[in-house]
Write a protein that holds these residues in place. Structure first.
Motif, PDB file in Angstrom:
ATOM      1  N   MET A  77      12.765  22.439 -47.036  1.00 29.47           N
ATOM      2  CA  MET A  77      12.895  21.046 -47.497  1.00 29.47           C
ATOM      3  C   MET A  77      14.340  20.574 -47.435  1.00 29.47           C
ATOM      4  O   MET A  77      14.619  19.430 -47.054  1.00 29.47           O
ATOM      5  N   GLU A  78      15.259  21.441 -47.831  1.00 27.60           N
ATOM      6  CA  GLU A  78      16.688  21.093 -47.763  1.00 27.60           C
ATOM      7  C   GLU A  78      17.077  20.678 -46.350  1.00 27.60           C
ATOM      8  O   GLU A  78      17.743  19.662 -46.139  1.00 27.60           O
ATOM      9  N   ARG A  79      16.662  21.484 -45.384  1.00 27.44           N
ATOM     10  CA  ARG A  79      17.034  21.221 -44.000  1.00 27.44           C
ATOM     11  C   ARG A  79      16.349  19.967 -43.462  1.00 27.44           C
ATOM     12  O   ARG A  79      16.964  19.183 -42.732  1.00 27.44           O
ATOM     13  N   ALA A  80      15.086  19.757 -43.834  1.00 22.02           N
ATOM     14  CA  ALA A  80      14.378  18.554 -43.399  1.00 22.02           C
ATOM     15  C   ALA A  80      15.051  17.300 -43.944  1.00 22.02           C
ATOM     16  O   ALA A  80      15.192  16.288 -43.233  1.00 22.02           O
ATOM     17  N   ARG A 133       3.442  19.566 -53.651  1.00 19.00           N
ATOM     18  CA  ARG A 133       3.621  18.117 -53.724  1.00 19.00           C
ATOM     19  C   ARG A 133       4.924  17.682 -53.051  1.00 19.00           C
ATOM     20  O   ARG A 133       4.942  16.719 -52.275  1.00 19.00           O
ATOM     21  N   SER A 134       5.995  18.390 -53.344  1.00 22.37           N
ATOM     22  CA  SER A 134       7.287  18.025 -52.761  1.00 22.37           C
ATOM     23  C   SER A 134       7.296  18.262 -51.255  1.00 22.37           C
ATOM     24  O   SER A 134       7.838  17.443 -50.490  1.00 22.37           O
ATOM     25  N   GLY A 135       6.729  19.375 -50.816  1.00 22.02           N
ATOM     26  CA  GLY A 135       6.715  19.678 -49.391  1.00 22.02           C
ATOM     27  C   GLY A 135       5.951  18.645 -48.596  1.00 22.02           C
ATOM     28  O   GLY A 135       6.378  18.241 -47.503  1.00 22.02           O
ATOM     29  N   ARG A 136       4.830  18.195 -49.119  1.00 20.02           N
ATOM     30  CA  ARG A 136       4.041  17.165 -48.443  1.00 20.02           C
ATOM     31  C   ARG A 136       4.829  15.864 -48.342  1.00 20.02           C
ATOM     32  O   ARG A 136       4.898  15.233 -47.281  1.00 20.02           O
ATOM     33  N   HIS A 137       5.451  15.458 -49.461  1.00 23.36           N
ATOM     34  CA  HIS A 137       6.202  14.205 -49.484  1.00 23.36           C
ATOM     35  C   HIS A 137       7.391  14.254 -48.528  1.00 23.36           C
ATOM     36  O   HIS A 137       7.582  13.344 -47.705  1.00 23.36           O
ATOM     37  N   GLN A 173       6.290  14.525 -44.688  1.00 27.83           N
ATOM     38  CA  GLN A 173       5.747  13.279 -44.140  1.00 27.83           C
ATOM     39  C   GLN A 173       6.825  12.207 -44.013  1.00 27.83           C
ATOM     40  O   GLN A 173       6.889  11.488 -43.003  1.00 27.83           O
ATOM     41  N   GLU A 174       7.680  12.084 -45.021  1.00 29.02           N
ATOM     42  CA  GLU A 174       8.737  11.078 -44.964  1.00 29.02           C
ATOM     43  C   GLU A 174       9.758  11.389 -43.872  1.00 29.02           C
ATOM     44  O   GLU A 174      10.263  10.492 -43.200  1.00 29.02           O
ATOM     45  N   ALA A 175      10.057  12.669 -43.679  1.00 28.81           N
ATOM     46  CA  ALA A 175      11.009  13.053 -42.637  1.00 28.81           C
ATOM     47  C   ALA A 175      10.499  12.629 -41.263  1.00 28.81           C
ATOM     48  O   ALA A 175      11.241  12.074 -40.442  1.00 28.81           O
ATOM     49  N   ILE A 176       9.211  12.875 -40.997  1.00 27.83           N
ATOM     50  CA  ILE A 176       8.636  12.473 -39.713  1.00 27.83           C
ATOM     51  C   ILE A 176       8.609  10.951 -39.587  1.00 27.83           C
ATOM     52  O   ILE A 176       8.989  10.387 -38.549  1.00 27.83           O
ATOM     53  N   GLN A 177       8.184  10.274 -40.646  1.00 27.53           N
ATOM     54  CA  GLN A 177       8.111   8.813 -40.604  1.00 27.53           C
ATOM     55  C   GLN A 177       9.465   8.177 -40.309  1.00 27.53           C
ATOM     56  O   GLN A 177       9.580   7.278 -39.478  1.00 27.53           O
ATOM     57  N   MET A 178      10.508   8.644 -40.973  1.00 28.16           N
ATOM     58  CA  MET A 178      11.815   7.998 -40.816  1.00 28.16           C
ATOM     59  C   MET A 178      12.533   8.402 -39.540  1.00 28.16           C
ATOM     60  O   MET A 178      13.506   7.780 -39.144  1.00 28.16           O
ATOM     61  N   HIS A 179      12.045   9.438 -38.880  1.00 30.41           N
ATOM     62  CA  HIS A 179      12.564   9.774 -37.564  1.00 30.41           C
ATOM     63  C   HIS A 179      11.854   8.986 -36.460  1.00 30.41           C
ATOM     64  O   HIS A 179      12.279   9.029 -35.301  1.00 30.41           O
ATOM     65  N   GLY A 180      10.746   8.332 -36.814  1.00 30.43           N
ATOM     66  CA  GLY A 180      10.006   7.606 -35.799  1.00 30.43           C
ATOM     67  C   GLY A 180       9.327   8.548 -34.821  1.00 30.43           C
ATOM     68  O   GLY A 180       8.949   9.667 -35.164  1.00 30.43           O
ATOM     69  N   GLY A 181       9.202   8.132 -33.567  1.00 26.63           N
ATOM     70  CA  GLY A 181       8.483   8.911 -32.571  1.00 26.63           C
ATOM     71  C   GLY A 181       9.055  10.287 -32.323  1.00 26.63           C
ATOM     72  O   GLY A 181       8.315  11.245 -32.098  1.00 26.63           O
ATOM     73  N   HIS A 193       8.472  20.869 -36.925  1.00 26.88           N
ATOM     74  CA  HIS A 193       8.292  22.300 -37.176  1.00 26.88           C
ATOM     75  C   HIS A 193       8.469  22.621 -38.662  1.00 26.88           C
ATOM     76  O   HIS A 193       7.754  23.466 -39.211  1.00 26.88           O
ATOM     77  N   TYR A 194       9.436  21.950 -39.312  1.00 27.68           N
ATOM     78  CA  TYR A 194       9.611  22.155 -40.753  1.00 27.68           C
ATOM     79  C   TYR A 194       8.379  21.678 -41.512  1.00 27.68           C
ATOM     80  O   TYR A 194       7.909  22.347 -42.447  1.00 27.68           O
ATOM     81  N   THR A 195       7.843  20.543 -41.116  1.00 22.31           N
ATOM     82  CA  THR A 195       6.656  20.013 -41.784  1.00 22.31           C
ATOM     83  C   THR A 195       5.466  20.933 -41.598  1.00 22.31           C
ATOM     84  O   THR A 195       4.678  21.169 -42.535  1.00 22.31           O
TER      85      THR A 195
END
Length: 370
Positions: A238-241, A309-313, A316-324, A335-337
């Motif tokens: 999570m830290e790295r993501a 709960r934290s890992g899911r949040h 998902q947010e990391a992928i969303q804010m990186h876009g495609g 890969h982290y997700t």
């Protein structure tokens, strides 16, 4: 209470980080995990050379005699690097079982081979139909032979020796089996987080009993240790993501300005940070309890619930804010997700831990406000 790492613990963490960061970027990680083995024997040897594989083995048995804080630090660095080496499955868990059960020359042989990296172990416990927290253990032992099927054996595909749970005369025991022995059939598979496992069938396989008496209580304690280690690994991931996401927001531009300029995105990143700190606190809670000699399944469930709960949040947010780009195999966030998702489904997901905690709610003390 001092929650900071000591100087020695910080050196341990930094040493492991140095070994893994020099080895793994996303391209190297993909190449290594695409091999048949799925991890690097060179990295495994490096971990053995610096004493990581024997970290929790008692000093009188040739190990470092370290405790939960130390192995949690190592697991955190494995999570940060997404290192695929089976430290938990092939060293930490089998090592604790051997220390608790084996004696004499066999103990010396097994622990020496484990610490030196010459022997790979796997713990074969879960069977078809098992649903956390129950484990049926339908595999049977009789006259020094095992019969049954273990459907989910992490890194059982590459193990030299297996530690297997089985029933004999109504009680659960632990048995040592050579992975290549007659009567042992392994079917390897890959998981979505690029790890390896195997289904193992025992058909009259020769086995050596480890220890005596019913091992159910030991298995419960070991599961608490596994949950604690997985929580620490997840916090590292999570830290790295989060770091990758914040760096992306600071450098990626839209409409001529960086994404960090947009207040809505910075608020979402702040929420990710809050979830990380909640996860870190609960992981520390579980680690500290284990350090105090308290192997409490309730504490492990509380910690694992927040990790899920934290890992899911965060994932998902990391992928969303990186876009495609967040969805591509060439970029590390996905890969982290994937790894966080796998951890959240290992030994109970969020729903199952909520249900487990709810079943015990009547046993909790009530606080009365006057």
């Amino acid at each position: 209470m001092d929650f900071e790492l000591s100087e020695e613990q910080t050196m341990l963490r930094d040493t492991v980080r140095d070994v893994l960061s020099k080895t793994y970027d996303v391209e190297t990680l993909r190449k290594v995990t695409d091999t048949e083995l799925g991890w690097s024997r060179d990295v495994w040897k490096s971990l053995a050379d610096i004493g990581i594989l024997g970290l929790t083995i008692p000093e009188e048995d040739g190990g470092a005699g370290a405790g939960p804080v130390e192995f949690a630090s190592v697991m955190g660095e494995i999570g940060r690097a997404l290192a695929p080496e089976p430290y938990l499955d092939a060293a930490l868990v089998p090592g604790s079982l051997i220390v608790a059960t084996a004696e004499g020359d066999l103990r010396e042989e097994l622990l020496g081979g484990l610490a030196g990296g010459e022997l790979l172990f796997a713990f074969a416990h879960q069977e078809a139909g098992d649903r956390w927290p129950a484990a049926a253990v339908a595999t049977s032992a009789a006259d020094g032979k095992l019969t049954g099927t273990k459907s989910l054996v992490p890194h059982g595909d590459c193990a030299d020796k297996l530690i297997v749970s089985a029933r004999e005369n109504g009680e659960v025991g632990l048995y040592l089996v050579d992975a290549d022995a007659e009567g042992v059939t392994r079917t390897a598979y890959r998981t979505h987080d690029r790890r390896r496992g195997a289904q193992i069938v025992f058909d009259g396989a020769p086995a050596t009993r480890l220890g005596s008496g019913d091992a159910s209580a030991l298995l419960t304690d070991v599961e608490v240790g596994i949950q604690t280690a997985l929580c620490a690994e997840a916090v590292g991931a999570m830290e790295r993501a989060l770091d990758l996401t914040v760096d992306y927001l600071k450098t990626r531009k839209q409409f001529g300005v960086t994404l960090a300029t947009f207040q809505a995105l910075t608020h979402r990143a702040a929420d990710m940070y809050v979830q990380l700190e909640l996860a870190r606190s609960m992981s520390l809670y579980a680690t500290t309890a284990l350090s105090d000699g308290i192997a409490d399944p309730v504490i492990a469930s509380r910690a694992k619930l927040q990790i899920c709960r934290s890992g899911r949040h965060i994932g998902q947010e990391a992928i969303q804010m990186h876009g495609g780009i967040g969805m591509t195999a060439e970029y590390p966030v996905g890969h982290y997700t994937s790894r966080l998702t796998a951890i959240s489904h290992t030994l109970g997901d969020a729903t199952e831990h909520v249900q487990s905690l709810a079943r015990n709610v009547n046993s909790y003390d009530l606080v009365a406000l006057s």
